[in-house]
Design a protein around this motif. Structure first.
Motif, PDB file in Angstrom:
ATOM      1  N   GLY A  14       0.611  -1.306   0.014  1.00 35.71           N
ATOM      2  CA  GLY A  14      -0.053  -0.014   0.022  1.00 35.71           C
ATOM      3  C   GLY A  14       0.943   1.218   0.005  1.00 35.71           C
ATOM      4  O   GLY A  14       0.654   2.239   0.566  1.00 35.71           O
ATOM      5  N   GLY A  17      -0.259   4.757  -1.239  1.00 33.10           N
ATOM      6  CA  GLY A  17      -1.451   5.030  -0.564  1.00 33.10           C
ATOM      7  C   GLY A  17      -1.096   6.161   0.652  1.00 33.10           C
ATOM      8  O   GLY A  17      -0.197   6.925   0.652  1.00 33.10           O
ATOM      9  N   PHE A  18      -2.118   6.962   1.113  1.00 31.18           N
ATOM     10  CA  PHE A  18      -1.893   8.232   2.087  1.00 31.18           C
ATOM     11  C   PHE A  18      -0.829   7.768   3.181  1.00 31.18           C
ATOM     12  O   PHE A  18       0.091   8.383   3.152  1.00 31.18           O
ATOM     13  N   GLY A  20       0.824   4.820   3.537  1.00 27.25           N
ATOM     14  CA  GLY A  20       2.130   4.224   2.766  1.00 27.25           C
ATOM     15  C   GLY A  20       2.838   5.127   2.190  1.00 27.25           C
ATOM     16  O   GLY A  20       4.414   5.140   2.634  1.00 27.25           O
ATOM     17  N   ASP A  38       2.372  -1.672  -4.519  1.00 28.09           N
ATOM     18  CA  ASP A  38       0.951  -1.206  -4.666  1.00 28.09           C
ATOM     19  C   ASP A  38       0.435  -1.266  -5.969  1.00 28.09           C
ATOM     20  O   ASP A  38       1.404  -1.314  -6.928  1.00 28.09           O
ATOM     21  N   ARG A  39      -0.845  -1.371  -6.130  1.00 28.21           N
ATOM     22  CA  ARG A  39      -1.306  -1.643  -7.616  1.00 28.21           C
ATOM     23  C   ARG A  39      -1.457  -0.390  -8.205  1.00 28.21           C
ATOM     24  O   ARG A  39      -1.748  -0.156  -9.521  1.00 28.21           O
ATOM     25  N   ARG A  40      -1.433   1.161  -7.656  1.00 25.81           N
ATOM     26  CA  ARG A  40      -1.189   2.260  -8.131  1.00 25.81           C
ATOM     27  C   ARG A  40       0.046   2.517  -8.316  1.00 25.81           C
ATOM     28  O   ARG A  40       1.069   2.178  -7.712  1.00 25.81           O
ATOM     29  N   ARG A  60      -3.418  -9.329  -4.944  1.00 28.60           N
ATOM     30  CA  ARG A  60      -4.233 -10.487  -4.984  1.00 28.60           C
ATOM     31  C   ARG A  60      -3.486 -11.732  -5.911  1.00 28.60           C
ATOM     32  O   ARG A  60      -3.947 -13.034  -5.964  1.00 28.60           O
ATOM     33  N   CYS A  96      -9.253  -7.967  -0.981  1.00 24.97           N
ATOM     34  CA  CYS A  96      -8.311  -7.019  -0.742  1.00 24.97           C
ATOM     35  C   CYS A  96      -7.783  -6.970   0.776  1.00 24.97           C
ATOM     36  O   CYS A  96      -6.619  -6.581   0.961  1.00 24.97           O
ATOM     37  N   VAL A 100      -6.010 -11.061   0.680  1.00 23.46           N
ATOM     38  CA  VAL A 100      -4.568 -10.483   0.338  1.00 23.46           C
ATOM     39  C   VAL A 100      -3.710 -10.724   1.798  1.00 23.46           C
ATOM     40  O   VAL A 100      -2.564 -11.083   1.497  1.00 23.46           O
ATOM     41  N   ALA A 119      -1.966  -3.104   9.536  1.00 23.29           N
ATOM     42  CA  ALA A 119      -2.974  -1.801   9.917  1.00 23.29           C
ATOM     43  C   ALA A 119      -4.068  -2.351  10.098  1.00 23.29           C
ATOM     44  O   ALA A 119      -5.074  -2.783   9.240  1.00 23.29           O
ATOM     45  N   PHE A 175      -6.628   5.040  14.778  1.00 31.39           N
ATOM     46  CA  PHE A 175      -7.634   5.597  14.753  1.00 31.39           C
ATOM     47  C   PHE A 175      -7.706   6.567  13.513  1.00 31.39           C
ATOM     48  O   PHE A 175      -6.908   6.345  12.656  1.00 31.39           O
ATOM     49  N   THR A 176      -8.569   7.699  13.345  1.00 25.83           N
ATOM     50  CA  THR A 176      -8.627   8.282  12.017  1.00 25.83           C
ATOM     51  C   THR A 176      -7.367   9.436  11.998  1.00 25.83           C
ATOM     52  O   THR A 176      -7.104  10.335  12.678  1.00 25.83           O
ATOM     53  N   VAL A 177      -6.770   8.603  10.847  1.00 24.10           N
ATOM     54  CA  VAL A 177      -5.408   9.530  10.375  1.00 24.10           C
ATOM     55  C   VAL A 177      -5.722  10.735   9.564  1.00 24.10           C
ATOM     56  O   VAL A 177      -6.424  10.684   8.464  1.00 24.10           O
TER      57      VAL A 177
HETATM   58  P1  NAD Z   1      -5.245   4.232   1.039  1.00 21.42           P
HETATM   59  O1  NAD Z   1      -6.333   3.873   0.181  1.00 21.42           O
HETATM   60  O2  NAD Z   1      -4.710   5.671   0.671  1.00 21.42           O
HETATM   61  O3  NAD Z   1      -3.799   3.483   0.722  1.00 21.42           O
HETATM   62  C1  NAD Z   1      -4.044   2.081   0.623  1.00 21.42           C
HETATM   63  C2  NAD Z   1      -3.450   1.494  -0.673  1.00 21.42           C
HETATM   64  O4  NAD Z   1      -3.384  -0.046  -0.832  1.00 21.42           O
HETATM   65  C3  NAD Z   1      -3.777   2.095  -1.947  1.00 21.42           C
HETATM   66  O5  NAD Z   1      -2.670   2.874  -2.539  1.00 21.42           O
HETATM   67  C4  NAD Z   1      -4.504   1.187  -2.731  1.00 21.42           C
HETATM   68  O6  NAD Z   1      -4.074   0.946  -4.036  1.00 21.42           O
HETATM   69  C5  NAD Z   1      -3.608  -0.272  -2.143  1.00 21.42           C
HETATM   70  N1  NAD Z   1      -4.070  -1.325  -2.452  1.00 21.42           N
HETATM   71  C6  NAD Z   1      -5.290  -1.646  -2.070  1.00 21.42           C
HETATM   72  N2  NAD Z   1      -5.598  -2.989  -2.651  1.00 21.42           N
HETATM   73  C7  NAD Z   1      -4.586  -3.523  -3.146  1.00 21.42           C
HETATM   74  C8  NAD Z   1      -4.164  -4.795  -3.788  1.00 21.42           C
HETATM   75  N3  NAD Z   1      -4.974  -5.748  -3.869  1.00 21.42           N
HETATM   76  N4  NAD Z   1      -2.877  -4.947  -4.398  1.00 21.42           N
HETATM   77  C9  NAD Z   1      -1.899  -3.951  -4.243  1.00 21.42           C
HETATM   78  N5  NAD Z   1      -2.325  -2.735  -3.640  1.00 21.42           N
HETATM   79  C10 NAD Z   1      -3.640  -2.535  -3.150  1.00 21.42           C
HETATM   80  O7  NAD Z   1      -5.711   4.120   2.555  1.00 21.42           O
HETATM   81  P2  NAD Z   1      -4.724   4.746   3.712  1.00 21.42           P
HETATM   82  O8  NAD Z   1      -5.911   5.838   4.371  1.00 21.42           O
HETATM   83  O9  NAD Z   1      -3.308   5.154   3.531  1.00 21.42           O
HETATM   84  O10 NAD Z   1      -4.810   3.318   4.589  1.00 21.42           O
HETATM   85  C11 NAD Z   1      -3.811   2.522   4.828  1.00 21.42           C
HETATM   86  C12 NAD Z   1      -4.222   1.455   5.698  1.00 21.42           C
HETATM   87  O11 NAD Z   1      -4.502   1.984   7.066  1.00 21.42           O
HETATM   88  C13 NAD Z   1      -5.480   0.539   5.416  1.00 21.42           C
HETATM   89  O12 NAD Z   1      -5.340  -0.798   5.654  1.00 21.42           O
HETATM   90  C14 NAD Z   1      -6.621   1.336   6.055  1.00 21.42           C
HETATM   91  O13 NAD Z   1      -7.624   0.141   6.510  1.00 21.42           O
HETATM   92  C15 NAD Z   1      -5.792   1.380   7.510  1.00 21.42           C
HETATM   93  N6  NAD Z   1      -6.516   2.472   8.171  1.00 21.42           N
HETATM   94  C16 NAD Z   1      -6.345   3.760   7.835  1.00 21.42           C
HETATM   95  C17 NAD Z   1      -7.086   4.726   8.609  1.00 21.42           C
HETATM   96  C18 NAD Z   1      -6.989   6.155   8.184  1.00 21.42           C
HETATM   97  O14 NAD Z   1      -7.589   7.154   9.011  1.00 21.42           O
HETATM   98  N7  NAD Z   1      -6.590   6.300   6.996  1.00 21.42           N
HETATM   99  C19 NAD Z   1      -7.533   4.401   9.927  1.00 21.42           C
HETATM  100  C20 NAD Z   1      -7.477   3.357  10.401  1.00 21.42           C
HETATM  101  C21 NAD Z   1      -7.048   2.065   9.369  1.00 21.42           C
END
Ligand code: NAD
Ligand code: UGA
Length: 315
Positions: A14, A17-18, A20, A38-40, A60, A96, A100, A119, A175-177
């Motif tokens: 990930g 992602g935000f 990551g 990441d898939r993105r 996956r 996912c 996964v 996470a 918690f909420t990030v």
């Molecule tokens: P995000 O969506 O920005 O990042 C998640 C990343 O995972 C994405 O870039 C997405 O492309 C990648 N991903 C998803 N499925 C995939 C797959 N099959 N193969 C490859 N990549 C894949 O989300 P985030 O806010 O950065 O959250 C990160 C983690 O933290 C998550 O597990 C989320 O459940 C957990 N979380 C986030 C928060 C929050 O407030 N942001 C709070 C609690 C838990």
């Protein structure tokens, strides 16, 4: 006590992602050897050729064995993270978030990877709690998303507790990030954009819902501590230990941005909980970690980052 895996490579799932992208940037800048998957496509600003290798692939199906070579710790952040859409897209969430995770746990077991940090989410506690949420509290997920997060963290612990297992697993219940790069579907990023542009923001419910918001820099610091510390398998909260109502949050953002967003109240959404608040005691004792960034400071940094982004793009 130092963790013997410290010097080894870190695999971050990930990573685009935000959370990551903030994590890989921090680890690579500190000179750690990191592989991100990441898939993105990788997030902008995460280009550290000597320390960070970014792989684009879907967890996956991607071959995990080569990614795990020489890896001491996997930080598993990849998931579909939104609470509210999970009533609709449940198959994707199960694939996912849960399947996964199982794939990764199997691959770590085969590769002999010593440590996986996953996470998890405060959403596993569910609704109805109106005080600090301790890790000892029985979970009661209120959304399909929360069900998949609870299942994934418990699966990770089950792998660690299997007889003969050499894998230790740590579940961090974020918690909420919030902070620079926060997902565009989340409240604070929407609120800041609305305040800076004068656009409308929809608030689900009457504004009395309370959230424990934690700044992304603090989350990155806590994950780094877990990577480096010799902490055993278990579940740890990652919150600030304080909370605010959505109405209080709107006031703070309006004051800092020097402009109030136009607020429209809508019905509360299914799966949303009315209250979150981390009990931070276990995390403080085991990791010596307490969130350091105040909400005002974190919001100020978030507004600054959004202003800079708007100056260079149309976002
Ligand atoms: P995000 O969506 O920005 O990042 C998640 C990343 O995972 C994405 O870039 C997405 O492309 C990648 N991903 C998803 N499925 C995939 C797959 N099959 N193969 C490859 N990549 C894949 O989300 P985030 O806010 O950065 O959250 C990160 C983690 O933290 C998550 O597990 C989320 O459940 C957990 N979380 C986030 C928060 C929050 O407030 N942001 C709070 C609690 C838990
Ligand atoms: C966030 C993450 O999205 C989840 O991945 C995570 O598991 C969860 O935090 C957590 O704490 O564990 P959420 O708290 O719903 O979920 O985060 P936001 O999307 O920022 O919403 C916060 C509050 O604002 C909620 O009450 C929500 O209903 C409300 N909201 C959100 C609005 O009123 N309007 C919006 O446009 C967005």
């Amino acid at each position: 006590m130092a963790n013997p895996q410290v010097a080894r490579r870190i695999l971050v799932t990930g990573s685009a992602g935000f959370i990551g992208s903030n994590l890989v940037r921090h680890l690579a800048a500190a000179g750690r050897q990191v592989v991100g998957i990441d898939r993105r496509e990788p997030a902008p600003g995460t280009d550290f050729p000597d320390h960070l290798r970014q792989v684009v692939g879907d967890l996956r199906s991607v071959d995990l064995a080569p990614l795990l070579e020489g890896v001491g710790t996997v930080v598993h952040l990849a998931a579909i993270p939104g609470v509210r859409p999970s009533w609709r897209d449940f198959d994707d969430y199960v694939e996912c978030n849960l399947l996964v995770t199982r794939r990764l746990l199997e691959a770590c077991t085969t590769a002999g990877t010593p440590r996986l940090v996953i996470a998890s989410s405060s959403s596993v506690y569910g609704d109805g709690v109106r005080g600090p949420m301790a890790e000892t509290r029985s979970p009661a997920p209120a959304s399909p998303y929360a069900v998949t997060k609870l299942a994934a963290e418990q699966l990770a612990l089950a792998y660690a507790h299997r007889p003969g297992s050499r894998l230790s697993t740590v579940a961090l219940r974020f918690f909420t990030v919030y902070g620079p790069g926060q997902r565009p579907d989340m409240l604070i990023s929407r609120l800041i954009r609305a305040a800076l542009t004068g656009d409308e923001i929809e608030i689900y419910g009457d504004g009395t819902a309370r959230r424990d918001f934690i700044y992304v820099g603090d989350v990155v610091e806590a994950i780094t501590r877990v990577v480096d510390a010799n902490v055993g398998s278990g579940v740890f909260n990652l919150g600030s230990g304080g909370n605010v109502s959505l109405t209080e949050l709107i006031s703070q953002v309006s004051e800092l941005a020097e402009r109030a967003p136009r607020v429209v109240h809508r019905d509360r959404k299914a799966g949303d909980v009315g209250f979150t608040l981390a009990d931070t005691g276990r995390t403080a004792t085991a990791l010596g970690f307490r969130a350091a960034t105040t909400l005002v400071e974190g919001l100020r940094l978030s507004i600054e980052a959004q202003r800079a982004r708007m100056a260079t793009t149309s976002a």
